[in-house]
Design an enzyme around this catalytic site. Structure first.
Site, PDB file in Angstrom:
ATOM      1  N   ARG A 102     -15.039 -50.540  43.482  1.00 44.15           N
ATOM      2  CA  ARG A 102     -14.323 -50.313  42.219  1.00 44.15           C
ATOM      3  C   ARG A 102     -14.709 -51.337  41.154  1.00 44.15           C
ATOM      4  O   ARG A 102     -14.985 -50.985  40.017  1.00 44.15           O
ATOM      5  CB  ARG A 102     -12.813 -50.360  42.437  1.00 44.15           C
ATOM      6  CG  ARG A 102     -12.335 -49.303  43.408  1.00 44.15           C
ATOM      7  CD  ARG A 102     -10.825 -49.208  43.424  1.00 44.15           C
ATOM      8  NE  ARG A 102     -10.374 -48.563  44.661  1.00 44.15           N
ATOM      9  CZ  ARG A 102      -9.285 -47.821  44.759  1.00 44.15           C
ATOM     10  NH1 ARG A 102      -8.518 -47.644  43.730  1.00 44.15           N
ATOM     11  NH2 ARG A 102      -8.935 -47.288  45.924  1.00 44.15           N
TER      12      ARG A 102
ATOM     13  N   ASP B 111     -16.995 -42.210  56.271  1.00 44.32           N
ATOM     14  CA  ASP B 111     -17.610 -41.446  55.161  1.00 44.32           C
ATOM     15  C   ASP B 111     -18.733 -42.094  54.362  1.00 44.32           C
ATOM     16  O   ASP B 111     -19.897 -41.690  54.447  1.00 44.32           O
ATOM     17  CB  ASP B 111     -16.518 -40.936  54.202  1.00 44.32           C
ATOM     18  CG  ASP B 111     -15.477 -41.995  53.802  1.00 44.32           C
ATOM     19  OD1 ASP B 111     -15.693 -43.176  54.099  1.00 44.32           O
ATOM     20  OD2 ASP B 111     -14.457 -41.626  53.185  1.00 44.32           O
TER      21      ASP B 111
ATOM     22  N   GLU C  58     -12.642 -35.931  46.007  1.00 40.90           N
ATOM     23  CA  GLU C  58     -13.775 -35.490  46.843  1.00 40.90           C
ATOM     24  C   GLU C  58     -14.145 -34.020  46.705  1.00 40.90           C
ATOM     25  O   GLU C  58     -15.333 -33.665  46.747  1.00 40.90           O
ATOM     26  CB  GLU C  58     -13.508 -35.822  48.323  1.00 40.90           C
ATOM     27  CG  GLU C  58     -13.511 -37.311  48.652  1.00 40.90           C
ATOM     28  CD  GLU C  58     -12.248 -38.038  48.226  1.00 40.90           C
ATOM     29  OE1 GLU C  58     -11.240 -37.359  47.905  1.00 40.90           O
ATOM     30  OE2 GLU C  58     -12.264 -39.285  48.186  1.00 40.90           O
TER      31      GLU C  58
ATOM     32  N   THR D  78     -19.895 -44.742  45.531  1.00 42.28           N
ATOM     33  CA  THR D  78     -18.850 -43.928  46.162  1.00 42.28           C
ATOM     34  C   THR D  78     -17.571 -43.855  45.324  1.00 42.28           C
ATOM     35  O   THR D  78     -16.675 -43.077  45.621  1.00 42.28           O
ATOM     36  CB  THR D  78     -18.554 -44.413  47.592  1.00 42.28           C
ATOM     37  OG1 THR D  78     -17.794 -43.414  48.270  1.00 42.28           O
ATOM     38  CG2 THR D  78     -17.792 -45.723  47.583  1.00 42.28           C
TER      39      THR D  78
HETATM   40  C1  DMJ Z   1     -12.314 -43.664  46.495  1.00 42.66           C
HETATM   41  O1  DMJ Z   1     -11.863 -44.945  46.294  1.00 42.66           O
HETATM   42  C2  DMJ Z   1     -13.710 -43.665  47.008  1.00 42.66           C
HETATM   43  O2  DMJ Z   1     -14.244 -42.410  46.802  1.00 42.66           O
HETATM   44  C3  DMJ Z   1     -13.810 -44.019  48.447  1.00 42.66           C
HETATM   45  O3  DMJ Z   1     -15.119 -43.886  48.947  1.00 42.66           O
HETATM   46  C4  DMJ Z   1     -12.900 -43.215  49.311  1.00 42.66           C
HETATM   47  N1  DMJ Z   1     -11.850 -42.594  48.642  1.00 42.66           N
HETATM   48  C5  DMJ Z   1     -11.341 -42.948  47.399  1.00 42.66           C
HETATM   49  C6  DMJ Z   1     -10.744 -41.766  46.673  1.00 42.66           C
HETATM   50  O4  DMJ Z   1     -10.206 -40.804  47.456  1.00 42.66           O
END
Ligand code: DMJ
Length: 643
Positions: free
Chosen positions: A272, A401, A535, A621
């Protein structure tokens, strides 16, 4: 003792004495030579005496300096009329005669000494509470600091790194008025989320849109690091919300401080904050973002001080002490956490010319490559002390994931030069397809979870990102199976859409089953919530980019309307506790990833493909776009330091 004042005496010749009338007006105008000589002798003897006395005086500084930070209270106004005072073993000199003031000073001094002792005692107690490992980690951190400092002193400034080709930052305006209108609606939702955070949660990590105040979770420790500001910046930028972007930049410049005594999640802070700051830097070119990203990365480095180099899940930003989540199997670190650092860390090395970040993530990769994998699968848990797997659970959803995602993206981000990462991705996906991917009785393709040799027929909302990942990895796949992976992506997108469509609110649950006659539906009450996650929309967007099948925009619009209808409140956007209930209750949290990811992917879905084209940008991500490093002959950078 300083000498300059004495130099004129010792270093230079004495000025000639004026012994004339103007010097001694009461004497006779002239003196005899012998008298002059005697007078000269007396004077020079006097000067010599003064000079000698000056040297032989005791050094007063020895008496009045107490190197315990007490100077400020000891020196002024201490009355010596009753002789020297000896307090707590310290000798006090001074002059003056005010008895009352003297007592006050004494009291102040005693209090300070007492407070200092108590503080020292507290610190000692705190130290004793810590485990051996923690103390060792602290020592290691200190050592590292010294090494880093020395390195800094030694290293010459590196030449500025050429910025990669930054294409498609300000594009994407659709010609079709209907699509433009939808895109504008999504921008309006972003503004609603931002404005309310600005008004009620500014500087806090997240917003409680109903209570209208700041919110935070344990992933950010007890800090107020403005997670929403950092996470939202690049979305604001690409939407053209430049005033809001500037507000965010100003806050970051003035307030974002990482020297806080706060235990944060290394993974979350990386994806983040570091991801967000780097993306903001690349998009806007504002140095402050790069500087903050590098400062923060430095604070995360102590987390890697483990016997194996696999980082702890959490680190205290101030002390550098790390540890793992209490709930993780056998004190393990989590695959999706230590395996989701690569993109950001490679960019950090690229931008700073310091290989330390690159080396950390490559070390993790090398270690993983050497390990045996049950059925070719990566378990979610790895113990950072022993280097052994914990429970043999494998997931493409929570806990696993983004590890797979980052293998693929490491390859893409290196302009497809990092073939080692691509191979690891291909191997992992083959094992996943073999053991985890199944078709339900109703014909829905799903990805289950592997638990000690048994397949749990349950899929998480988080797992839905994999549809997009398969599509993104189709080109360049082993044995030219591009068509197969694009198809697999489409099937996952379809299943995840079904999980939305089979609810009352048309929003997806946190997890859904394919068992006992149930298909793509949540069974347990505590899996029925929707917390503004991205997602499913992420997968729609990737599928749209690769196929331009209009159903993905249609599905994206359904989700937009459902979010606006059921999650929007006057103070922002909130998650809902039960997507099967027609009168849902709110969880009262506006997650920072709603602004970073959900709204960004929706906006991109209704933009032209020339906005952040996938040949030039790779999304981390948390949906923060980082540019592809088009550099030949290296997976890292053009900087000679890496060669
Ligand atoms: C996000 O912070 C990122 O996508 C992370 O990889 C997993 N999930 C959350 C949102 O659902």
């Amino acid at each position: 003792m300083t000498t300059p004042a004495l130099l004129p005496l010792s270093g230079r010749r004495l000025p000639p004495l004026n012994l004339g009338a103007s010097a001694f007006p009461h004497h006779r105008a002239t003196l005899r030579l012998s008298e002059k000589f005697i007078l000269l002798l007396i004077l020079s003897a006097f000067i010599t005496l003064c000079f000698g006395a000056f040297f032989f005086l005791p050094d007063s500084s020895k008496h009045k300096r107490f190197d315990l930070g007490l100077e400020d209270v000891l020196i002024p106004h201490v009355d010596t009329s009753k002789g020297d005072k000896n307090l707590g073993g310290f000798l006090i000199h001074g002059q003056g005669h005010d008895e009352h003031r003297h007592r006050e000073e004494e009291e102040r001094l005693r209090n300070k000494i007492r407070a200092d002792h108590e503080k020292a005692l507290e610190e000692a107690k705190e130290k004793l509470k810590k485990s051996r490992d923690e103390i060792q980690a602290e020592i290691q951190t200190e050592k590292n600091k010294v090494v880093q400092e020395l390195k800094k002193k030694d290293s010459k400034p590196l030449p500025p790194v050429p910025l990669p080709n930054l294409i498609g930052i300000n594009s994407g305006e659709p010609a079709d008025p209907d699509i433009r209108e939808k895109r504008n609606k999504i921008k309006e939702m972003m503004k609603h989320a931002w404005d309310n955070y600005r008004q009620y949660g500014w500087g806090h990590n997240e917003l409680k849109p109903i209570a209208r105040k700041g919110h935070s979770t344990n992933i950010f420790g007890n800090s107020q690091m403005g997670a929403t500001i950092v996470d939202a910046l690049d979305t604001l930028y690409i939407m053209g919300l430049h005033d809001e972007f500037r507000e965010g930049q100003e806050w970051i410049d003035k307030n974002l401080d990482f020297s806080v005594n706060s235990e944060v999640s290394v993974f979350e802070v990386n994806i983040r904050f570091i991801g967000g700051l780097l993306a903001a830097y690349y998009l806007s070119g504002q140095e402050v973002f790069k500087i903050k990203a590098v400062q923060l990365a430095g604070k995360l480095l102590p987390a890697f001080n483990t016997p194996t180099g696999i980082p702890w899940a959490m680190v205290n930003l101030k002390s550098g002490v790390g540890r793992n989540w209490g709930w993780a199997s056998a004190g393990s670190s989590i695959l999706a956490e230590f395996g989701t650092l690569h993109m950001e860390f490679v960019h950090l090395s690229y931008l700073t010319g310091d290989p330390v970040y690159y080396n950390k993530v490559m070390h993790i990769r090398k270690l993983l490559q050497k390990m045996d994998r049950p059925n070719g699968l990566y378990p979610n848990y790895l113990n950072p002390r022993t280097g052994r797997w914990g429970q043999h659970h494998t997931s493409v959803g929570g806990l696993g994931d983004s590890f797979y995602e980052y293998l693929l993206k490491a390859w893409l981000m290196s302009d497809k030069m990092d073939t080692e990462a691509r191979k690891m991705y291909d191997d992992a996906i083959e094992a996943i397809e073999k053991h985890l991917i199944r078709k339900s009785n109703g014909g829905l393709t799903f990805i289950g979870e592997w638990k000690n040799g048994h397949l749990e027929r349950k899929m998480g909302h988080l797992t839905c990102f994999a549809g997009g990942m398969f599509a993104l990895g189709a080109d360049g796949s082993r044995d030219d199976k591009a068509g197969h992976y694009l198809q697999l992506g489409a099937e996952i997108a379809h299943t995840c859409h079904e999980s939305y469509d089979r609810t009352t609110l048309k929003l997806g649950p946190e997890a859904f089953k394919f068992d006992g006659g149930v298909e793509a539906v949540a069974v347990r009450q505590n899996e029925k919530y929707y917390i503004l996650r991205p997602e499913v929309i992420e997968t729609y967007w990737y599928m749209w980019r690769f196929t331009h099948d209009p159903k993905y925009r249609q599905w994206g619009w359904e989700a937009t309307q459902a979010i606006d209808k059921y999650c929007r409140v006057s103070g922002g956007f909130s998650g809902v506790k039960d997507v099967y209930s027609s009168s849902p209750t709110y969880d009262d949290v506006q997650q920072s990833f709603f602004l970073a990811e959900t709204l960004k992917y929706l906006y991109l879905l209704f933009s032209n493909d020339d906005l952040l084209p996938l040949d030039n940008w790779v999304f981390n991500t948390e949906a923060h776009p980082l540019p592809v490093l088009h550099l030949a002959n290296t997976t890292l950078s053009g900087n000679p330091a890496y060669r």
